[in-house]
Design a protein around this motif. Structure first.
Motif, PDB file in Angstrom:
ATOM      1  N   GLN A 398      -0.109 -39.208   8.125  1.00 38.69           N
ATOM      2  CA  GLN A 398       0.256 -40.606   8.139  1.00 38.69           C
ATOM      3  C   GLN A 398      -0.684 -41.503   7.332  1.00 38.69           C
ATOM      4  O   GLN A 398      -0.307 -42.581   6.925  1.00 38.69           O
ATOM      5  CB  GLN A 398       0.344 -41.138   9.580  1.00 38.69           C
ATOM      6  CG  GLN A 398      -0.987 -41.361  10.286  1.00 38.69           C
ATOM      7  CD  GLN A 398      -1.510 -40.094  10.915  1.00 38.69           C
ATOM      8  OE1 GLN A 398      -0.937 -39.023  10.734  1.00 38.69           O
ATOM      9  NE2 GLN A 398      -2.600 -40.195  11.653  1.00 38.69           N
ATOM     10  N   ASN A 399      -1.944 -41.091   7.104  1.00 40.06           N
ATOM     11  CA  ASN A 399      -2.916 -41.979   6.482  1.00 40.06           C
ATOM     12  C   ASN A 399      -2.625 -42.266   5.013  1.00 40.06           C
ATOM     13  O   ASN A 399      -3.160 -43.213   4.453  1.00 40.06           O
ATOM     14  CB  ASN A 399      -4.327 -41.397   6.618  1.00 40.06           C
ATOM     15  CG  ASN A 399      -4.456 -40.036   5.961  1.00 40.06           C
ATOM     16  OD1 ASN A 399      -3.506 -39.271   5.932  1.00 40.06           O
ATOM     17  ND2 ASN A 399      -5.625 -39.740   5.444  1.00 40.06           N
ATOM     18  N   ARG A 400      -1.773 -41.501   4.364  1.00 42.10           N
ATOM     19  CA  ARG A 400      -1.499 -41.723   2.942  1.00 42.10           C
ATOM     20  C   ARG A 400      -0.119 -42.325   2.708  1.00 42.10           C
ATOM     21  O   ARG A 400       0.316 -42.444   1.588  1.00 42.10           O
ATOM     22  CB  ARG A 400      -1.582 -40.391   2.184  1.00 42.10           C
ATOM     23  CG  ARG A 400      -2.977 -39.796   2.091  1.00 42.10           C
ATOM     24  CD  ARG A 400      -2.945 -38.538   1.231  1.00 42.10           C
ATOM     25  NE  ARG A 400      -2.374 -38.799  -0.078  1.00 42.10           N
ATOM     26  CZ  ARG A 400      -1.779 -37.877  -0.837  1.00 42.10           C
ATOM     27  NH1 ARG A 400      -1.650 -36.656  -0.388  1.00 42.10           N
ATOM     28  NH2 ARG A 400      -1.305 -38.187  -2.009  1.00 42.10           N
ATOM     29  N   LEU A 401       0.576 -42.709   3.725  1.00 40.02           N
ATOM     30  CA  LEU A 401       1.974 -43.099   3.568  1.00 40.02           C
ATOM     31  C   LEU A 401       2.141 -44.602   3.350  1.00 40.02           C
ATOM     32  O   LEU A 401       1.382 -45.422   3.868  1.00 40.02           O
ATOM     33  CB  LEU A 401       2.782 -42.653   4.789  1.00 40.02           C
ATOM     34  CG  LEU A 401       2.816 -41.143   5.059  1.00 40.02           C
ATOM     35  CD1 LEU A 401       3.710 -40.835   6.242  1.00 40.02           C
ATOM     36  CD2 LEU A 401       3.255 -40.367   3.825  1.00 40.02           C
ATOM     37  N   PHE A 402       3.170 -44.928   2.608  1.00 36.50           N
ATOM     38  CA  PHE A 402       3.566 -46.313   2.367  1.00 36.50           C
ATOM     39  C   PHE A 402       4.001 -46.948   3.690  1.00 36.50           C
ATOM     40  O   PHE A 402       4.677 -46.276   4.478  1.00 36.50           O
ATOM     41  CB  PHE A 402       4.725 -46.302   1.350  1.00 36.50           C
ATOM     42  CG  PHE A 402       5.337 -47.642   1.064  1.00 36.50           C
ATOM     43  CD1 PHE A 402       4.753 -48.490   0.147  1.00 36.50           C
ATOM     44  CD2 PHE A 402       6.501 -48.046   1.707  1.00 36.50           C
ATOM     45  CE1 PHE A 402       5.324 -49.723  -0.125  1.00 36.50           C
ATOM     46  CE2 PHE A 402       7.074 -49.264   1.438  1.00 36.50           C
ATOM     47  CZ  PHE A 402       6.484 -50.108   0.518  1.00 36.50           C
ATOM     48  N   PRO A 403       3.612 -48.192   3.998  1.00 35.09           N
ATOM     49  CA  PRO A 403       2.945 -49.180   3.132  1.00 35.09           C
ATOM     50  C   PRO A 403       1.433 -49.289   3.315  1.00 35.09           C
ATOM     51  O   PRO A 403       0.845 -50.317   2.987  1.00 35.09           O
ATOM     52  CB  PRO A 403       3.629 -50.477   3.538  1.00 35.09           C
ATOM     53  CG  PRO A 403       3.870 -50.322   4.997  1.00 35.09           C
ATOM     54  CD  PRO A 403       4.164 -48.850   5.203  1.00 35.09           C
ATOM     55  N   TYR A 404       0.787 -48.282   3.873  1.00 34.89           N
ATOM     56  CA  TYR A 404      -0.669 -48.168   3.949  1.00 34.89           C
ATOM     57  C   TYR A 404      -1.336 -49.260   4.799  1.00 34.89           C
ATOM     58  O   TYR A 404      -2.503 -49.572   4.605  1.00 34.89           O
ATOM     59  CB  TYR A 404      -1.314 -48.202   2.549  1.00 34.89           C
ATOM     60  CG  TYR A 404      -0.476 -47.622   1.460  1.00 34.89           C
ATOM     61  CD1 TYR A 404      -0.210 -46.255   1.402  1.00 34.89           C
ATOM     62  CD2 TYR A 404       0.080 -48.433   0.484  1.00 34.89           C
ATOM     63  CE1 TYR A 404       0.586 -45.715   0.402  1.00 34.89           C
ATOM     64  CE2 TYR A 404       0.881 -47.901  -0.521  1.00 34.89           C
ATOM     65  CZ  TYR A 404       1.136 -46.549  -0.553  1.00 34.89           C
ATOM     66  OH  TYR A 404       1.915 -46.039  -1.535  1.00 34.89           O
ATOM     67  N   ASP A 405      -0.631 -49.869   5.726  1.00 33.51           N
ATOM     68  CA  ASP A 405      -1.234 -50.930   6.522  1.00 33.51           C
ATOM     69  C   ASP A 405      -1.554 -50.425   7.931  1.00 33.51           C
ATOM     70  O   ASP A 405      -1.037 -49.406   8.389  1.00 33.51           O
ATOM     71  CB  ASP A 405      -0.311 -52.151   6.591  1.00 33.51           C
ATOM     72  CG  ASP A 405       1.013 -51.823   7.276  1.00 33.51           C
ATOM     73  OD1 ASP A 405       1.405 -50.638   7.254  1.00 33.51           O
ATOM     74  OD2 ASP A 405       1.648 -52.741   7.806  1.00 33.51           O
ATOM     75  N   ALA A 407      -0.695 -51.629  10.715  1.00 32.30           N
ATOM     76  CA  ALA A 407       0.407 -51.763  11.672  1.00 32.30           C
ATOM     77  C   ALA A 407       1.180 -50.460  11.829  1.00 32.30           C
ATOM     78  O   ALA A 407       1.739 -50.180  12.896  1.00 32.30           O
ATOM     79  CB  ALA A 407       1.352 -52.876  11.226  1.00 32.30           C
ATOM     80  N   HIS A 408       1.205 -49.656  10.755  1.00 30.90           N
ATOM     81  CA  HIS A 408       1.984 -48.415  10.805  1.00 30.90           C
ATOM     82  C   HIS A 408       1.098 -47.169  10.828  1.00 30.90           C
ATOM     83  O   HIS A 408       1.590 -46.063  11.026  1.00 30.90           O
ATOM     84  CB  HIS A 408       2.932 -48.344   9.600  1.00 30.90           C
ATOM     85  CG  HIS A 408       3.855 -49.530   9.499  1.00 30.90           C
ATOM     86  ND1 HIS A 408       3.617 -50.567   8.641  1.00 30.90           N
ATOM     87  CD2 HIS A 408       4.985 -49.843  10.177  1.00 30.90           C
ATOM     88  CE1 HIS A 408       4.576 -51.471   8.770  1.00 30.90           C
ATOM     89  NE2 HIS A 408       5.417 -51.059   9.691  1.00 30.90           N
ATOM     90  N   PHE A 409      -0.182 -47.344  10.581  1.00 31.99           N
ATOM     91  CA  PHE A 409      -1.088 -46.201  10.564  1.00 31.99           C
ATOM     92  C   PHE A 409      -1.154 -45.564  11.956  1.00 31.99           C
ATOM     93  O   PHE A 409      -1.354 -46.237  12.958  1.00 31.99           O
ATOM     94  CB  PHE A 409      -2.491 -46.645  10.130  1.00 31.99           C
ATOM     95  CG  PHE A 409      -3.490 -45.531  10.097  1.00 31.99           C
ATOM     96  CD1 PHE A 409      -3.554 -44.684   9.008  1.00 31.99           C
ATOM     97  CD2 PHE A 409      -4.357 -45.316  11.154  1.00 31.99           C
ATOM     98  CE1 PHE A 409      -4.479 -43.656   8.967  1.00 31.99           C
ATOM     99  CE2 PHE A 409      -5.283 -44.287  11.121  1.00 31.99           C
ATOM    100  CZ  PHE A 409      -5.332 -43.460  10.021  1.00 31.99           C
TER     101      PHE A 409
END
Length: 531
Positions: A398-405, A407-409
């Motif tokens: 998950q740490n490399r996925l868009f949108p890298y914020d 809130a979604h990490f």
């Protein structure tokens, strides 16, 4: 840049005014759009209907070049450099011919050539006269010139076919493995999804963005034309394969076997030793215009206006499970509890590329990490019923996925992602702090706005706003190889203006992309990217 073409046409019309007068035609005919080409054709010996072909895109370029050369030849200018001047600098060369008192119009060149050829044909049984005609041939070209003209025409024709109709493309990675293998050579139709007119003007013909051996870019960024796309023959649909320019490819670091984006560097996702070479200045950054960014090929999973979510590997579009491609692939731990080795000699024939053999392959290993589709899993089980194939937990990606914020990490990974809304032209969204990361690059980069965030407020082109209306459509692209594909889950949306074309067929295929491993004869002339 439209002013350039308008100015060129005005200059050409003025030059035709003078050259028509010298040819015995009224000068005003050279100033009338369309009619001037009819008269031009007549002056070189063409039928008036010949000018109709100037209305056909791409064809008109060759028709224009032929008329320019024949006009120069009708003034007795038969040398190679005369033809080159006529094609490349017609307005100025024709103005010279029309105003220079020494040059005379000798009549339409094409009827004269036909008359000469007829004489050769009529005297073929009269050896003396035939040899005399051959010796006095005013249209004779040296062998070097004939080869040069043939090569120039071939390059010119191939460049325009590549630019406007069909481009060849080779699959470099395993991201679409199964439907399209590493080493597949494709023909890509540019008009299918709407022909994108060229933007980069100064470039080396037949090269995309790099000059081999010289290891440098093959184009100049300026001058460039504005983006324009012609009407599409068909729309992009769910699961259609699409070739497009890599959206994050505007600023890149180039290494021998791959290219890394500056955004990869900022995210800290470039592995060693590449990241060290970049940080120490051993590799310089290269900027690229949109149509010279690297080509990617993926499958269109989400269309403009769709809401997309991935739950337990299954893609959902607008709340409904989407159709899965036939050769969908995932990562598995493959092992044999008995300790017997797993035979990998047939992996290449099964379409399991070296890129998808991640651990433990070779030497009769009893445990491997492989990326497989259902057909390949069945073949492994058939080889030894004791073989166990367990899915890999992808929650650590998950740490490399868009949108890298933040809130979604920690909540999104390759198998559980979203939901997201895919921007659609004309749709207005509310700008919110919790979702702005998803659309920041769309608003600021892809749509050419100055976008700022200050004290929790949003500013577009200097004006505070809480809403934004999208200017173009966007797509969500994913590889069939879901666990080994750098796609929209890593870098986000693909703008419509980045779409290049539709893969048509596989015209050649090398196993693993190398001749040393042989040719995939069974894949030649297969349709590309079946759903």
């Amino acid at each position: 840049m439209i002013w350039f073409f308008v100015l060129s046409y005005v200059l050409l019309s003025v030059s035709l005014y003078f050259i028509f007068q010298k040819c015995g035609e009224a000068g005003w005919k050279g100033l009338v759009p369309g009619y001037n080409f009819l008269v031009w054709g007549k002056l070189v010996g063409r039928k008036p209907t010949h000018a109709i072909f100037l209305l056909l895109p791409i064809v008109n370029i060759f028709i224009y070049a032929g008329l320019a050369v024949d006009m120069a030849r009708s003034f007795g200018k038969l040398k190679f450099y005369h033809s080159a001047l006529a094609v490349l600098f017609a307005p100025f060369y024709f103005l010279y011919l029309g105003t220079n008192k020494q040059d005379k119009y000798e009549g339409p060149i094409l009827p004269k050539e036909r008359e000469y050829r007829q004489k050769l044909h009529d005297t073929r049984n009269q050896e003396r006269q035939h040899k005399k005609l051959l010796a006095e041939n005013p249209y004779k070209k040296s062998g070097i010139r004939e080869w040069a003209e043939a090569i120039i025409f071939a390059v010119f024709a191939a460049a325009f076919i590549r630019m406007f109709l069909i481009e060849a493309y080779v699959i470099p990675t395993s991201s679409m493995e199964g439907s399209m293998l590493v080493g597949d050579f494709l023909f890509v139709s540019k008009p299918s999804y709407g022909l994108r007119m060229p933007q980069t003007v100064a470039m080396v013909p037949l090269l995309h963005n790099r000059i081999p051996v010289l290891n440098t870019e093959s184009y100049l960024e300026k001058p460039k034309l504005k983006y324009k796309r012609l009407r599409a023959f068909e729309g992009i649909d769910h699961n259609d394969p699409v070739v497009f320019n890599y959206p994050e490819g505007d600023s890149v670091f180039i290494f021998p076997k791959r290219t890394w984006s500056i955004y990869d560097s900022r995210r800290g996702s470039i592995p060693q030793p590449f990241s060290t070479m970049i940080s120490t200045g051993q590799v310089s950054m290269v900027t690229r215009p949109m149509d010279k960014m690297d080509h990617y090929i993926k499958r269109c999973i989400g269309l403009p206006g769709d809401s997309l979510q991935i739950r337990n590997r299954q893609v959902f579009i607008n709340g409904k499970a989407g159709a899965n491609p036939k050769f969908l692939q995932y990562m598995y731990q493959v092992y044999n509890p008995s300790g017997a080795g797993i035979n990998s000699q047939d992996f290449s024939d099964w379409g399991i590329s070296e890129e998808d053999q991640l651990q433990g392959v070779g030497g009769g290993s009893a445990s491997m990490m492989l990326i497989l589709n259902n057909e390949q899993k069945s073949k492994l089980k058939a080889m030894d019923k004791n073989i166990v194939i367990d899915p890999i937990d992808m929650s650590r990606t998950q740490n490399r996925l868009f949108p890298y914020d933040t809130a979604h990490f920690g909540t999104w990974d390759l198998d559980n992602y979203g939901p997201i809304y895919i921007p659609k032209k004309g749709v207005t969204i509310n700008l919110k702090p919790e979702s702005i990361a998803m659309y920041r690059r769309v608003i600021g980069k892809y749509e050419g706005n100055q976008f700022e965030e200050r004290n929790g407020k949003f500013y577009v082109n200097g004006k505070e706003t809480t809403r934004y209306t999208f200017k173009q459509n966007y797509y969500w692209m994913m590889g069939d190889n879901r666990h080994n594909s750098e796609d929209s889950r890593y870098w986000g949306f693909v703008p419509e203006d980045h779409v290049v074309g539709k893969p048509l067929l596989i015209w050649f295929s090398l196993k693993e992309g190398t001749l040393a491993k042989g040719i995939n004869w069974r894949r030649i002339f297969m349709p590309a990217g079946n759903k």
